[in-house]
Every structure is written in structure tokens, then in C-alpha cells.
Design an enzyme around this catalytic site. Structure first.
Site, mmCIF file in Angstrom:
data_model
loop_
_atom_site.group_PDB
_atom_site.id
_atom_site.type_symbol
_atom_site.label_atom_id
_atom_site.label_comp_id
_atom_site.label_asym_id
_atom_site.label_seq_id
_atom_site.Cartn_x
_atom_site.Cartn_y
_atom_site.Cartn_z
ATOM 1 C CG ASP A 90 6.222 14.091 -21.738
ATOM 2 O OD1 ASP A 90 7.255 13.508 -22.104
ATOM 3 O OD2 ASP A 90 5.624 14.920 -22.446
ATOM 4 C CG ASP B 217 2.928 13.078 -30.609
ATOM 5 O OD1 ASP B 217 2.608 14.270 -30.534
ATOM 6 O OD2 ASP B 217 3.221 12.386 -29.617
#
Length: 553
Positions: free
Chosen positions: A326, A107
Site C-alpha cells: 500500500d 493475509d
């Protein structure tokens, strides 16, 4: 397979026939009993991921961090957070995964860093330090307050006052996550050097967090897809990506079908693909956003996917997903997490994974894990949930309505520990987990699901194998049918005389579907959720969440 098809697939980038798997390290597997998942825990589960058939892991941040936002606030891009392990552990993960044919995609969080980063600490100490210009500073506004009224994604102003400097700094997320100033060439070069450092350690690519925000023009009030976004991405490509056999996928909540090819057009020299959220935004409440409770709209859901398939039909590439760290659990958001959990989970996977693009599985999706359904605010852990709570109450939601919305769309749903077994703490840890385990782990866990030949894990194995081995799934042309039908998602994939027809009832209702003439065929049923079908006639009666794929050669 024809010679033409062999040539076409052999020339493909590796990620066009691979399936990705996202790991949220904090919640995946704890090896030392401290209640927090770690790199050693991930290594212990690599055989599981190999068996699933994934080609790469997207690893949510494991860099050194104060963990205000669970690692998305990075204090050192070249070291590992102690709770996750060491740099040597990370190197071992890269090597062990590669030995199983799995790449590690890290990431990249470079719109902002942690306020504990050396850069920001130097910026605070001396406004003349080079690092001071790594961040975005403004004087007070006309009313002796923040320079603008812009609000942070996590609640409150996106400007934080520093009394010692007499200035505000910009933070679009938590105040501990100051935005980086991409207008500074030295800052950009430091980021590129860091990326190359990780590539040299053997990673397979980057997923780029909120990458659409780096080109912002603060004074013009343009934050997403700002004027310098694409020049910066092109520069990044030249400095880090060009000539490397790696995967890049950018996260953008602003990207639309109109701007998609600016990110991932083959001649653009930017990214390979983008995560777009059209299907997610279609389910937001018009006033209360994600915290409001909105029923699932099957037509809007499928239409967004169809639109993206058509826009990227000849250029660019789709990233196919329903869940991530998320978002809520797919089967709870789009399917039935009750009596028809297994069937609806398979149906959603079939409908999404057989489209054109690279599919991503979020940890636990392959066993149909569900939303958490917390009952009190103190069970939540997410900085966004707490940051938005007061604002939601002020906007008219009750506490109970907010919790209901958080249980439907909040980020903690995806962050409860991975459910490995039916023993204490779901086999995630021998200690006390950092967030509550979903109580349904006794019924829903990897060990139980894998023991069932008709389980969800087995279904996902079939999907990953089809993408690896069947060119029509990897690169076949896409055509949507019955776009306005309120229940059915129908499309074909075609390549070199082969036609794959996919019919999916994405609702819990029984439906009689009039099959378009160009989909009517006989062939081999590759996958099904209810009953095997070898033929598509003029009409078909579909049970709730029934779907199948028929291949005609």
C-alpha cells in the site's frame, strides 16, 4: 554468548529472531506467461528467499476473488484464485517453504468480503436469510439519501443502495467489498472456523488486514478502534490462536502509542504485534493527504520510530517496516533513488532493522527497487487511485499534481513487477504483465545486484543473519540519542554487557555529529554503508547516507 543470554534467546518465540518478507503474488513471479504472478512462481523463488535469510513470508491474499481490489475482496476463503493456482499449489508452497525453514503467514481479510461471496449473495436474495445479518444494513437517511455522510476510503459514499431490498449496505472500501457485521456471533464463528482450517493446513500465522475496523459502532460513527474491537480480538485468540506456535500481526492505521499495548500486551491475549503507520502519516499533506507532495521530514520520521520503541520497550513487540503493498518504495520515499540509491537503501535498512522488533522486507526492497513514475492516468491500476482522482481534482489539485502525488505515495508504486533480470519484462513474465514494468529494470534487478558483493541484497543478508545470531539485536534494550538532530538517527542496543551503537545519517547532506558521551566506544564494526569504523570519538563526520553499527563487548 553467556548462559543467561542462551537461556533468554532459547525461550523466545521464533518470530522474535526472524525477518519477514512480504510477497504481493500478482507481481512477484509469473510461471505460466499470463502476465500475472502465481503460487508456482513463488515456489520457484523459495531458494532466493532462503538465501536472503528470511524466516517467514507474509503472503498477500491468494484466495478466490473477483480482483476488484487485487484479492482484498475475497469470494471464498477456502479456495485459491485460479490466476494464482490451486489449493494443491498452496499446500505445496507451505510444505516447500517449511523445508527451507520459512513459514507462510497468510493475509486475513475479515473486516469485509467480496460482494460475490456466497454470504452476500444469500443476503441479497432473502432479507430473512441468516447471512443477511452477516452485513450492515440501514434505511434511507432523512433526505432520502445515504444514512450518513461518511465517505469510503476509495472515494464516494460508504453506503450502497440496493433497490430490491430498499436498504443501504456499508462498505468502507469499494462497493464490491461489503463490511462484515462482527456483532453477529455466527459470522464470527464462521471466521474462526476458517482460520483454524488454514492453521490445520500448516500455515505459520496471519497478518490481519485493517483489523482495527472490526469493532465499529456505526450508529455512533466510530469505525476505527471501536468499542468491541478488543473483546473480539480476545475471543478470536481463545478460539483460534491460544496454544498455537504462530505469528499474528494486525494492521491498524488508527493505533497510537497510547493504544498499542491494548493490541499486543503480553497479558492481553490478542495479537503479537501491530503494523502502525505513524511514520507514514507524518508525511501526509494536511489538506490533500497522501496525494499532496510533502518533503521528507527526517526528525518526524525518526521520532515516530523512537516513540514506538519506548512504548513497547518492556511489553508488546514492534513490527519494523518501511514498505508494503500500500506504500511507495522506501528508497524513493525516504532516501535517494538516483545517484545514491544503493547507499541510501542500505542506510535505511540499517537504521530500521537494528531496532528492537520483527523487521519486514517488502519484495524488491532488498534490491532497492524504486517508484514507477507513471506519466498518464491509464498506466495506473489501483482502485484507490481511480476512486480518489475526481475528489482530488474537486479539492483543488490539478491532474498533473495528482499524478505527481500518486507517483510519490500511490499504491501502484509497490505493485510493479519484481525485477529479476535485465531481460524482457524484467524476467517477471514471458507474456504481457498486468501492470507496466518499471523501465529501470535493466539497471535494477536481482541478478545484477546479487552478483555485486557490495550490493543491497548482500547487505540485507547480513541484517537477517545478525538478527538470527546476535541476541543483542533480537532482544537488547533500546535507547535513543540526539532525538532532535535534523540529520542523524542514533541509538544503542544493550544486553549482558554488550553494546551495539548505531549511527545513521538519514539525509543527503554531509554532517558533523557530536557523539553523545554514552555512545563513544571502540569495538567491531558489524555493518557500514560508506567506510568501516572501529571507534566512536567525540565527533564524527558523516557523508550523505552514511551509517554504521559498532559492537562493544
Amino acid at each position: 554468548m553467556t548462559r543467561q543470554t542462551q537461556t533468554a534467546t532459547s525461550a523466545l518465540p521464533w518470530w522474535k529472531t526472524a525477518t519477514g518478507y512480504q510477497i504481493y503474488p500478482r507481481s512477484f513471479c509469473d510461471s505460466n506467461g499470463d502476465g500475472i504472478g502465481d503460487i508456482a512462481g513463488i515456489i520457484s523463488k523459495l531458494d532466493y528467499l532462503r538465501d536472503l535469510g528470511v524466516g517467514f513470508i507474509w503472503l498477500s491474499p491468494v484466495y478466490d476473488s473477483p480482483m476488484v481490489d487485487n484479492g482484498y475482496d475475497i469470494s471464498n476463503y477456502r479456495d485459491i484464485a485460479p490466476e494464482f493456482g490451486t489449493l494443491a499449489d498452496m499446500d505445496r508452497l507451505i510444505v516447500e517453504a517449511r523445508a527451507r525453514g520459512i513459514g507462510i503467514v497468510m493475509d486475513l481479510v475479515v473486516n469485509h468480503c467480496s460482494s460475490a461471496h456466497d454470504w452476500f449473495q444469500a443476503a441479497l436474495k432473502d432479507p430473512k436469510a441468516p447471512e443477511h445479518d452477516y452485513f450492515i444494513w440501514r434505511e434511507q437517511g432523512k433526505t432520502n439519501g445515504p444514512p450518513t455522510d461518511d465517505m469510503s476510503y476509495f472515494g464516494g459514499s460508504m453506503w450502497e443502495w440496493v433497490p430490491a431490498l430498499g436498504k443501504y449496505y456499508l462498505h468502507q472500501f469499494a462497493k464490491e467489498q461489503p463490511d462484515l457485521n462482527w456483532q453477529n456471533p455466527a459470522l464470527r464463528q464462521a471466521i474462526y472456523n476458517m482460520m483454524n482450517w488454514w492453521f490445520d493446513r500448516g500455515i505459520a500465522g496471519f497478518r490481519m488486514d485493517v483489523i482495527d475496523l472490526i469493532g465499529k459502532d456505526v450508529d455512533a460513527g466510530v469505525f476505527a478502534e471501536g468499542p468491541d474491537l478488543h473483546p473480539f480480538l480476545q475471543e478470536m485468540h481463545r478460539e483460534t490462536l491460544a496454544g498455537r506456535d504462530v505469528l499474528t500481526v494486525g494492521e491498524s492505521w488508527a493505533v497510537s502509542p497510547k493504544t498499542a499495548l491494548l493490541y499486543c500486551g503480553q497479558e492481553r491475549g490478542e495479537l503479537d504485534m501491530v503494523f502502525q503507520f505513524s511514520h507514514v502519516l507524518a508525511g501526509f499533506h494536511p489538506e490533500h493527504g497522501k496525494w499532496g507532495d510533502v518533503p521528507f521530514d527526517p526528525v518526524a520520521f525518526k521520532q515516530t520510530f523512537f516513540d514506538w520503541q519506548e512504548v513497547l520497550a518492556e511489553d508488546g513487540w514492534n513490527a519494523l517496516f518501511l514498505s508494503n503493498h500500500d506504500l511507495p518504495r522506501a528508497v524513493s520515499k525516504y532516501g535517494d533513488d538516483g545517484a545514491l540509491r544503493l547507499r541510501s537503501a542500505k542506510l535505511l535498512a540499517l537504521a530500521i532493522h537494528l531496532m528492537k522488533g520483527t523487521p519486514f522486507i517488502y519484495q524488491g526492497e532488498e534490491i532497492a527497487m524504486t517508484n514507477a513514475r507513471f506519466s498518464t492516468m491509464d498506466q495506473f491500476r489501483d482502485v484507490e487511485t481511480f476512486g480518489q482522482y475526481e475528489a482530488a481534482l474537486a479539492a483543488g489539485l490539478t491532474r498533473e499534481e495528482f499524478i505527481k502525488g500518486a507517483n510519490r505515495n500511490g499504491r501502484d508504486n509497490a505493485r510493479t513487477p519484481m525485477q529479476w533480470e535485465d531481460r524482457a519484462q524484467a524476467g517477471f513474465t514471458d507474456g504481457t504483465p498486468w501492470i507496466d514494468v518499471n523501465p529501470n529494470y535493466r539497471q535494477i534487478n536481482a541478478k545484477t545486484d546479487r552478483a555485486d558483493p557490495a550490493g543491497v541484497f548482500s547487505f540485507y543478508q547480513s541484517l537477517t543473519e545478525l538478527r538470527r545470531c546476535l541476541p543483542v539485536v533480537a532482544i537488547g534494550a533500546f535507547r535513543a540519542f540526539a532525538k532532535s538532530h535534523p540529520n542523524v538517527m542514533a541509538y544503542t542496543r544493550m544486553l549482558d554487557g554488550e553494546k551495539l551503537s548505531v549511527i545513521a545519517n538519514i539525509t543527503g547532506e554531509t554532517v558533523v555529529f557530536d557523539v553523545p558521551q554514552k555512545m563513544q566506544q571502540t569495538g567491531r564494526c558489524l555493518l557500514f554503508t560508506v567506510a568501516e569504523r572501529q571507534a566512536l570519538g567525540a565527533t564524527v563526520t558523516l557523508a550523505p547516507y552514511e551509517g554504521f553499527a559498532i559492537l562493544q563487548r
